[in-house]
Design a protein around this motif. Structure first.
Motif, PDB file in Angstrom:
ATOM      1  N   TRP A   1      91.793-180.860  69.621  1.00 48.83           N
ATOM      2  CA  TRP A   1      91.565-180.690  68.187  1.00 48.83           C
ATOM      3  C   TRP A   1      91.750-179.257  67.732  1.00 48.83           C
ATOM      4  CZ3 TRP A   1      88.227-183.433  64.251  1.00 48.83           C
ATOM      5  CH2 TRP A   1      88.522-184.794  64.242  1.00 48.83           C
ATOM      6  N   LYS A   2      91.433-178.274  68.573  1.00 50.72           N
ATOM      7  CA  LYS A   2      91.508-176.874  68.129  1.00 50.72           C
ATOM      8  C   LYS A   2      92.920-176.489  67.698  1.00 50.72           C
ATOM      9  CE  LYS A   2      92.122-174.626  72.553  1.00 50.72           C
ATOM     10  NZ  LYS A   2      92.732-173.388  72.730  1.00 50.72           N
TER      11      LYS A   2
ATOM     12  N   ASN B   1      82.779-176.683  64.110  1.00 54.86           N
ATOM     13  CA  ASN B   1      83.966-175.908  64.473  1.00 54.86           C
ATOM     14  C   ASN B   1      84.934-176.846  65.170  1.00 54.86           C
ATOM     15  OD1 ASN B   1      83.376-175.845  67.371  1.00 54.86           O
ATOM     16  ND2 ASN B   1      81.755-174.404  66.839  1.00 54.86           N
ATOM     17  N   THR B   2      86.026-176.346  65.698  1.00 52.29           N
ATOM     18  CA  THR B   2      87.044-177.234  66.270  1.00 52.29           C
ATOM     19  C   THR B   2      86.676-177.786  67.642  1.00 52.29           C
ATOM     20  OG1 THR B   2      88.235-175.321  67.133  1.00 52.29           O
ATOM     21  CG2 THR B   2      88.978-176.213  65.010  1.00 52.29           C
ATOM     22  N   THR B   3      85.546-177.384  68.203  1.00 52.64           N
ATOM     23  CA  THR B   3      85.137-177.909  69.508  1.00 52.64           C
ATOM     24  C   THR B   3      83.861-178.740  69.461  1.00 52.64           C
ATOM     25  OG1 THR B   3      83.969-175.852  70.057  1.00 52.64           O
ATOM     26  CG2 THR B   3      86.268-176.063  70.798  1.00 52.64           C
TER      27      THR B   3
ATOM     28  N   TYR C   1      92.965-178.436  60.988  1.00 54.59           N
ATOM     29  CA  TYR C   1      92.447-177.250  60.315  1.00 54.59           C
ATOM     30  C   TYR C   1      90.925-177.263  60.394  1.00 54.59           C
ATOM     31  CZ  TYR C   1      97.108-176.858  58.252  1.00 54.59           C
ATOM     32  OH  TYR C   1      98.452-176.751  58.065  1.00 54.59           O
ATOM     33  N   GLU C   2      90.337-176.179  60.868  1.00 52.54           N
ATOM     34  CA  GLU C   2      88.889-176.123  61.041  1.00 52.54           C
ATOM     35  C   GLU C   2      88.139-176.344  59.730  1.00 52.54           C
ATOM     36  OE1 GLU C   2      85.376-173.329  62.954  1.00 52.54           O
ATOM     37  OE2 GLU C   2      87.457-172.673  63.076  1.00 52.54           O
ATOM     38  N   ASP C   3      88.639-175.777  58.646  1.00 51.40           N
ATOM     39  CA  ASP C   3      87.931-175.908  57.363  1.00 51.40           C
ATOM     40  C   ASP C   3      88.086-177.287  56.712  1.00 51.40           C
ATOM     41  OD1 ASP C   3      90.598-175.617  56.686  1.00 51.40           O
ATOM     42  OD2 ASP C   3      90.229-174.211  55.066  1.00 51.40           O
TER      43      ASP C   3
ATOM     44  N   ILE D   1      87.370-180.149  58.517  1.00 52.87           N
ATOM     45  CA  ILE D   1      86.548-181.085  59.289  1.00 52.87           C
ATOM     46  C   ILE D   1      85.338-181.535  58.469  1.00 52.87           C
ATOM     47  CG2 ILE D   1      85.144-181.404  61.369  1.00 52.87           C
ATOM     48  CD1 ILE D   1      86.941-179.300  62.723  1.00 52.87           C
TER      49      ILE D   1
END
Length: 78
Positions: free
Chosen positions: A14-15, A42-44, A19-21, A23
């Motif tokens: 996913w990272k 966050n992405t994790t 896009y992290e923002d 999620i």
């Protein structure tokens, strides 16, 4: 399903994939009503909290996939 550990681990790819923002997380309590909430994303991982009782919920995690051009969801018909 997320329980007492309060951490939802997202897939490792996913990272680089989303896009992290973008999620978002939807939590649905299992059993009695509880006040579940998202503490951090966050992405994790996604960290979940609960104001009343212990954490016990189903979840959905959504995010926008990275691509060359942003996805246009709505457009004006001409």
């Amino acid at each position: 399903k997320v329980t007492n550990d309060s951490i939802i681990t997202l897939p490792s790819y996913w990272k680089d994939l989303v896009y992290e923002d973008s999620i978002t997380v939807q939590l649905t309590a299992i059993g009695k009503s509880r006040a579940h909430h998202v503490i951090n994303v966050n992405t994790t991982t996604v960290t979940v909290g609960c104001t009343f009782g212990s954490i016990n919920a189903y979840y959905h995690v959504y995010a926008e996939r990275k691509s060359d051009a942003p996805l246009v969801i709505e457009y004006e018909i001409q």
